[in-house]
Design an enzyme around this catalytic site. Structure first.
Site, PDB file in Angstrom:
ATOM      1  N   HIS A 183     -19.940 -45.074   3.805  1.00  0.00           N
ATOM      2  CA  HIS A 183     -20.258 -43.653   3.979  1.00  0.00           C
ATOM      3  C   HIS A 183     -19.381 -42.962   3.088  1.00  0.00           C
ATOM      4  CE1 HIS A 183     -21.474 -44.803   8.436  1.00  0.00           C
ATOM      5  NE2 HIS A 183     -22.414 -44.483   7.669  1.00  0.00           N
ATOM      6  N   LYS A 231     -30.024 -44.060  20.442  1.00  0.00           N
ATOM      7  CA  LYS A 231     -29.463 -45.195  19.907  1.00  0.00           C
ATOM      8  C   LYS A 231     -27.980 -45.919  20.562  1.00  0.00           C
ATOM      9  CE  LYS A 231     -30.177 -45.474  14.887  1.00  0.00           C
ATOM     10  NZ  LYS A 231     -29.703 -45.520  13.627  1.00  0.00           N
ATOM     11  N   ARG A 284     -28.617 -49.205   0.584  1.00  0.00           N
ATOM     12  CA  ARG A 284     -27.712 -50.248   0.255  1.00  0.00           C
ATOM     13  C   ARG A 284     -28.487 -51.447  -0.246  1.00  0.00           C
ATOM     14  NH1 ARG A 284     -25.732 -49.850   6.456  1.00  0.00           N
ATOM     15  NH2 ARG A 284     -27.811 -48.714   6.287  1.00  0.00           N
ATOM     16  N   SER A 298     -22.231 -50.184   9.982  1.00  0.00           N
ATOM     17  CA  SER A 298     -21.562 -49.688  11.110  1.00  0.00           C
ATOM     18  C   SER A 298     -21.895 -50.984  12.154  1.00  0.00           C
ATOM     19  CB  SER A 298     -21.898 -48.434  11.641  1.00  0.00           C
ATOM     20  OG  SER A 298     -21.504 -47.249  11.023  1.00  0.00           O
TER      21      SER A 298
HETATM   22  P1  ADP Z   1     -28.468 -43.817  10.403  1.00  0.00           P
HETATM   23  O1  ADP Z   1     -28.402 -44.099  12.099  1.00  0.00           O
HETATM   24  O2  ADP Z   1     -29.093 -42.510  10.083  1.00  0.00           O
HETATM   25  O3  ADP Z   1     -28.825 -45.124   9.622  1.00  0.00           O
HETATM   26  P2  ADP Z   1     -25.770 -44.552   9.511  1.00  0.00           P
HETATM   27  O4  ADP Z   1     -24.411 -43.979  10.016  1.00  0.00           O
HETATM   28  O5  ADP Z   1     -26.045 -46.120   9.609  1.00  0.00           O
HETATM   29  O6  ADP Z   1     -27.035 -43.747  10.149  1.00  0.00           O
HETATM   30  O7  ADP Z   1     -25.845 -44.084   8.066  1.00  0.00           O
HETATM   31  C1  ADP Z   1     -25.968 -42.702   7.578  1.00  0.00           C
HETATM   32  C2  ADP Z   1     -26.160 -42.915   5.854  1.00  0.00           C
HETATM   33  O8  ADP Z   1     -25.155 -43.449   5.248  1.00  0.00           O
HETATM   34  C3  ADP Z   1     -27.500 -43.480   5.658  1.00  0.00           C
HETATM   35  O9  ADP Z   1     -28.216 -42.885   4.617  1.00  0.00           O
HETATM   36  C4  ADP Z   1     -27.023 -45.008   5.365  1.00  0.00           C
HETATM   37  O10 ADP Z   1     -28.122 -45.437   4.559  1.00  0.00           O
HETATM   38  C5  ADP Z   1     -25.851 -44.794   4.845  1.00  0.00           C
HETATM   39  N1  ADP Z   1     -25.047 -45.777   4.725  1.00  0.00           N
HETATM   40  C6  ADP Z   1     -24.489 -46.375   5.740  1.00  0.00           C
HETATM   41  N2  ADP Z   1     -23.720 -47.471   5.464  1.00  0.00           N
HETATM   42  C7  ADP Z   1     -23.528 -47.578   3.946  1.00  0.00           C
HETATM   43  C8  ADP Z   1     -22.949 -48.250   2.881  1.00  0.00           C
HETATM   44  N3  ADP Z   1     -22.316 -49.306   3.089  1.00  0.00           N
HETATM   45  N4  ADP Z   1     -23.428 -48.087   1.743  1.00  0.00           N
HETATM   46  C9  ADP Z   1     -24.141 -46.784   1.264  1.00  0.00           C
HETATM   47  N5  ADP Z   1     -24.552 -45.969   2.203  1.00  0.00           N
HETATM   48  C10 ADP Z   1     -24.249 -46.298   3.603  1.00  0.00           C
END
Ligand code: ADP
Length: 161
Positions: free
Chosen positions: A17, A41, A90, A128
């Protein structure tokens, strides 16, 4: 001015993130990290905890705001006068879902553009969800999340689903 909303669950914040955030602050005048309440979620950390962990690591930038939202993302974006939804991409596995979301959001609000950014390849496999799984099994997550987040995860290991 270009205002981007960076939405997500951030349950919890990872280096992935933060990597995307570092890239985005160079491009947009303002980036609003918008933590989704996402009760469906079943998040491990409360909204307040998720926001607080982000605050501890992203507040150094003068053009970053940290907020939360509930309901339709495009309504939130309109309220904030944002014209961009920022998402991290990703692996190929993200593509299908993000493609659907971006085009659905465009149908709902064609004045908002979804912009995707790719993280450094060293974070391109991080999620996550995986980090919670590693923490649950007692693994060290300090390579994946900031120290404070690792500590919080450790403290919650028994509760990790
Ligand atoms: P959501 O529940 O909306 O998927 P996340 O917290 O999983 O929320 O992700 C928020 C944003 O950060 C999303 O756009 C996700 O693709 C991006 N993201 C999460 N992990 C990574 C990572 N390792 N590299 C790049 N972007 C990421």
């Amino acid at each position: 001015v270009s205002i981007a909303v960076y939405p997500g669950s951030f349950d919890p914040l990872t280096f992935g993130h933060l990597d995307v955030l570092e890239r985005a602050v160079k491009i947009f005048d303002k980036v609003i990290i918008a933590v989704a309440k996402n009760p469906d979620k079943d998040p491990l950390f409360t909204l307040e905890e998720r926001v607080q962990m982000i605050r501890a690591h992203a507040e150094g930038h003068s053009n970053v705001d940290i907020d939360f939202f509930d309901g339709l993302l495009i309504n939130y974006a309109h309220r904030k006068k944002a014209t961009v939804i920022l998402r991290g991409l990703r692996a190929v596995s993200d593509f299908e879902f993000e493609f659907q979301m971006a085009l659905t959001n465009r149908k709902l609000a064609d004045d908002i553009e979804t912009v995707f950014m790719m993280p450094s390849e060293s974070y391109s496999y991080l999620s996550s969800r995986i980090i919670k799984a590693v923490a649950k099994l007692g693994g060290n997550v300090e390579d994946f999340v900031p120290k404070l987040v690792a500590k919080r995860l450790k403290g919650r290991v028994g509760l990790v689903k």
